[in-house]
Enzyme design. Sequence first.
Site, PDB file in Angstrom:
ATOM      1  N   HIS A  56      11.191  83.922  36.880  1.00 41.64           N
ATOM      2  CA  HIS A  56       9.924  83.190  36.927  1.00 41.64           C
ATOM      3  C   HIS A  56       8.773  83.955  36.293  1.00 41.64           C
ATOM      4  O   HIS A  56       7.750  83.367  35.974  1.00 41.64           O
ATOM      5  CB  HIS A  56       9.520  82.898  38.381  1.00 41.64           C
ATOM      6  CG  HIS A  56      10.449  81.988  39.088  1.00 41.64           C
ATOM      7  ND1 HIS A  56      11.063  82.346  40.260  1.00 41.64           N
ATOM      8  CD2 HIS A  56      10.871  80.737  38.803  1.00 41.64           C
ATOM      9  CE1 HIS A  56      11.820  81.351  40.671  1.00 41.64           C
ATOM     10  NE2 HIS A  56      11.732  80.369  39.799  1.00 41.64           N
ATOM     11  N   HIS A  57       8.881  85.261  36.197  1.00 35.06           N
ATOM     12  CA  HIS A  57       7.830  86.112  35.631  1.00 35.06           C
ATOM     13  C   HIS A  57       6.507  85.939  36.378  1.00 35.06           C
ATOM     14  O   HIS A  57       5.429  85.942  35.784  1.00 35.06           O
ATOM     15  CB  HIS A  57       7.638  85.851  34.129  1.00 35.06           C
ATOM     16  CG  HIS A  57       8.926  85.770  33.378  1.00 35.06           C
ATOM     17  ND1 HIS A  57       9.770  86.840  33.235  1.00 35.06           N
ATOM     18  CD2 HIS A  57       9.522  84.727  32.757  1.00 35.06           C
ATOM     19  CE1 HIS A  57      10.835  86.471  32.541  1.00 35.06           C
ATOM     20  NE2 HIS A  57      10.708  85.194  32.243  1.00 35.06           N
ATOM     21  N   CYS A  58       6.621  85.772  37.697  1.00 33.62           N
ATOM     22  CA  CYS A  58       5.438  85.595  38.568  1.00 33.62           C
ATOM     23  C   CYS A  58       4.602  84.386  38.150  1.00 33.62           C
ATOM     24  O   CYS A  58       3.379  84.395  38.281  1.00 33.62           O
ATOM     25  CB  CYS A  58       4.590  86.855  38.597  1.00 33.62           C
ATOM     26  SG  CYS A  58       5.461  88.265  39.284  1.00 33.62           S
ATOM     27  N   ALA A  59       5.261  83.377  37.625  1.00 31.41           N
ATOM     28  CA  ALA A  59       4.554  82.176  37.162  1.00 31.41           C
ATOM     29  C   ALA A  59       5.246  80.908  37.660  1.00 31.41           C
ATOM     30  O   ALA A  59       5.435  79.957  36.910  1.00 31.41           O
ATOM     31  CB  ALA A  59       4.473  82.186  35.643  1.00 31.41           C
TER      32      ALA A  59
END
Length: 100
Positions: A56-59
């Site tokens: 998710h890459h913190c997204a």
Amino acid sequence: ALADAAADALSAVPDLTIIGMPAARAPVFSFTLGDIHPHDIGTVLDSTGVAVRTGHHCAQPLMARLGLVATTRASFSFYNCERDIDQLIAGLHRARSLLS
């Protein structure tokens, strides 16, 4: 120059979709490769010596908005060269042949 070369090389990979292509960019590319799960892509690339991030890459809100489960992210820096792009592309073709 490296970001432009990477964008061109990634754009030529069949079934690869770069997520976001701004006119002015950093050498960071999030992408999907057909229906192959990004974690599987990361595993294949790791086996070829290519390090990427997957997930998710913190997204998570953005991923949900885009209808994505996750992406693969390749980042380039001052210590990279065009040979690294070639190795990434070769690994992506390997992932396509193994997992498609």
